[in-house]
Design a protein around this motif. Structure first.
Motif, PDB file in Angstrom:
ATOM      1  N   ARG A 231      -0.466   7.176   1.103  1.00  0.00           N
ATOM      2  CA  ARG A 231      -0.628   7.859   2.389  1.00  0.00           C
ATOM      3  C   ARG A 231      -0.661   6.895   3.570  1.00  0.00           C
ATOM      4  O   ARG A 231      -0.407   7.302   4.707  1.00  0.00           O
ATOM      5  N   THR A 232      -0.954   5.614   3.352  1.00  0.00           N
ATOM      6  CA  THR A 232      -1.002   4.661   4.465  1.00  0.00           C
ATOM      7  C   THR A 232       0.303   3.899   4.651  1.00  0.00           C
ATOM      8  O   THR A 232       0.410   3.074   5.553  1.00  0.00           O
TER       9      THR A 232
ATOM     10  N   HIS B 238      -5.420  -8.296   5.529  1.00  0.00           N
ATOM     11  CA  HIS B 238      -4.546  -7.621   6.491  1.00  0.00           C
ATOM     12  C   HIS B 238      -4.526  -8.350   7.840  1.00  0.00           C
ATOM     13  O   HIS B 238      -4.405  -7.727   8.900  1.00  0.00           O
TER      14      HIS B 238
ATOM     15  N   GLN C 298      -1.722   2.093  -2.692  1.00  0.00           N
ATOM     16  CA  GLN C 298      -2.998   2.387  -2.051  1.00  0.00           C
ATOM     17  C   GLN C 298      -4.047   2.799  -3.075  1.00  0.00           C
ATOM     18  O   GLN C 298      -5.189   2.375  -2.996  1.00  0.00           O
TER      19      GLN C 298
ATOM     20  N   SER D 118       1.767  -1.395   5.722  1.00  0.00           N
ATOM     21  CA  SER D 118       0.715  -0.383   5.737  1.00  0.00           C
ATOM     22  C   SER D 118       0.230  -0.100   7.149  1.00  0.00           C
ATOM     23  O   SER D 118       0.268  -0.968   8.026  1.00  0.00           O
ATOM     24  N   ARG D 119      -0.257   1.111   7.358  1.00  0.00           N
ATOM     25  CA  ARG D 119      -0.891   1.460   8.630  1.00  0.00           C
ATOM     26  C   ARG D 119      -2.326   0.934   8.695  1.00  0.00           C
ATOM     27  O   ARG D 119      -2.966   1.037   9.746  1.00  0.00           O
ATOM     28  N   ARG D 120      -2.828   0.385   7.615  1.00  0.00           N
ATOM     29  CA  ARG D 120      -4.208  -0.114   7.575  1.00  0.00           C
ATOM     30  C   ARG D 120      -4.275  -1.527   8.159  1.00  0.00           C
ATOM     31  O   ARG D 120      -4.596  -2.487   7.481  1.00  0.00           O
TER      32      ARG D 120
ATOM     33  N   ASN E  19       1.311  -5.431  11.321  1.00  0.00           N
ATOM     34  CA  ASN E  19       2.187  -5.636  10.169  1.00  0.00           C
ATOM     35  C   ASN E  19       2.860  -6.996  10.289  1.00  0.00           C
ATOM     36  O   ASN E  19       3.312  -7.383  11.370  1.00  0.00           O
TER      37      ASN E  19
ATOM     38  N   THR F 153      -0.863  -7.265   6.308  1.00  0.00           N
ATOM     39  CA  THR F 153      -0.208  -6.181   5.580  1.00  0.00           C
ATOM     40  C   THR F 153       1.210  -6.003   6.123  1.00  0.00           C
ATOM     41  O   THR F 153       1.423  -5.915   7.327  1.00  0.00           O
TER      42      THR F 153
ATOM     43  N   HIS G 115       3.922   2.827   5.768  1.00  0.00           N
ATOM     44  CA  HIS G 115       4.637   3.032   7.033  1.00  0.00           C
ATOM     45  C   HIS G 115       6.137   2.902   6.757  1.00  0.00           C
ATOM     46  O   HIS G 115       6.687   1.800   6.775  1.00  0.00           O
TER      47      HIS G 115
ATOM     48  N   HIS H 287       0.813  -1.228   0.000  1.00  0.00           N
ATOM     49  CA  HIS H 287       0.000   0.000   0.000  1.00  0.00           C
ATOM     50  C   HIS H 287       0.843   1.274   0.000  1.00  0.00           C
ATOM     51  O   HIS H 287       0.699   2.138   0.868  1.00  0.00           O
TER      52      HIS H 287
END
Length: 278
Positions: free
Chosen positions: A15-16, A192, A45, A215-217, A226, A212, A18, A12
């Motif tokens: 913006r998400t 995720h 993303q 990603s921060r999602r 993660n 994931t 990491h 991703h």
């Protein structure tokens, strides 16, 4: 025969993404030096933005080779409707690969990627009859004693706690194809959440799902951090080590350790983690 595979997913870029976790993932991948690095989709993303493709291309250059990559649903444009419905993977082909069925082969092992991403839904997956035939034709070239591994973005089973999340729409057909092809392991992502289980009936196969990786999602719960997986393929056994990122140590730490006997009835030889349905 002994091969080490590193399975990451759902990067991703955007913006998400990491960066700190991604840097640690890079360090661990280089230390591991796997025989193959597998990425099961969702590299960006939002596939609409060229900047995200350029960012993930730069990041991939830091990771070890060889690499086998398949697209995910986020790698299909969301806002550019003409591309989404008529040319859904044009940007993936431009920046990542024109090959939607990548193959990695070595003596005793073959890994075949497939495409479950399309533009008809935002989240769902579908493996077309043509894709199924292509994957089956690739697997049939190899005898039964070869370890056969399939890679898709969407899985064929829902992990516990993900009952409302999408899998491939034609999961029954895809499961049957994988069984008939003699697949030992299906690697996937999308939810995720880290998960190891089995699928199929007549000839069961292992499902190894990566959370994931960068990603921060992340999803709620212990397995929604993660994560990535390491598979060690041996003549008679497949070992799977799940790794999850721990903020305190700044590293990916062991989450679950599995061993499955190849061929015959798929049962775990041992398991060390929070109990799951197998």
């Amino acid at each position: 025969m002994r091969y080490v595979l590193m399975h990451i997913s759902d990067l991703h870029a955007g913006r998400t993404f990491h960066p700190h976790v991604a840097d640690q993932l890079t360090r661990e991948a280089r230390d591991l030096r796997p025989d193959l690095l597998i990425i099961s989709g969702d590299l960006v993303q939002r596939a609409d933005f060229v900047a995200q493709w350029k960012a993930i291309t730069q990041y991939l250059q830091q990771l070890p080779e060889p690499r086998l990559i398949v697209p995910g649903n986020h790698d299909v444009p969301l806002f550019h409707l003409v591309e989404r419905f008529f040319r859904p993977l044009d940007r993936y082909r431009r920046f990542i690969s024109t090959d939607l069925n990548p193959v990695f082969e070595r003596p005793g092992i073959v890994v075949v990627g497939g495409n479950s991403a399309h533009g008809l839904t935002i989240d769902g997956g579908y493996v077309s009859p043509e894709q199924q035939r292509t994957m089956a034709q690739l697997f049939v070239r190899y005898p039964d004693d070869v370890c056969k591994i399939a890679v898709l973005h969407h899985g064929v089973v829902r992990p516990p706690g993900c009952e409302k999340r999408s899998i491939v729409r034609n999961a029954t057909d895809v499961t049957r194809m994988l069984e008939q092809s003699g697949v030992d392991v299906l690697l996937c992502g999308h939810h995720h959440v880290s998960y190891v289980g089995v699928a199929g009936s007549a000839k069961r196969f292992v499902v190894c799902q990566s959370g994931t990786s960068t990603s921060r999602r992340v999803r709620a719960g212990e397995r929604g951090r993660n994560a990535y997986s390491v598979l060690t393929i041996e003549d008679a056994t497949i070992h799977i080590s799940q790794r999850r990122y721990v903020e305190m140590s700044g590293r990916f730490e062991p989450l679950g350790e599995y061993a499955f006997q190849r061929r015959g009835i798929w049962l775990p030889l041992h398991r060390r983690d929070t109990p799951q349905t197998l």
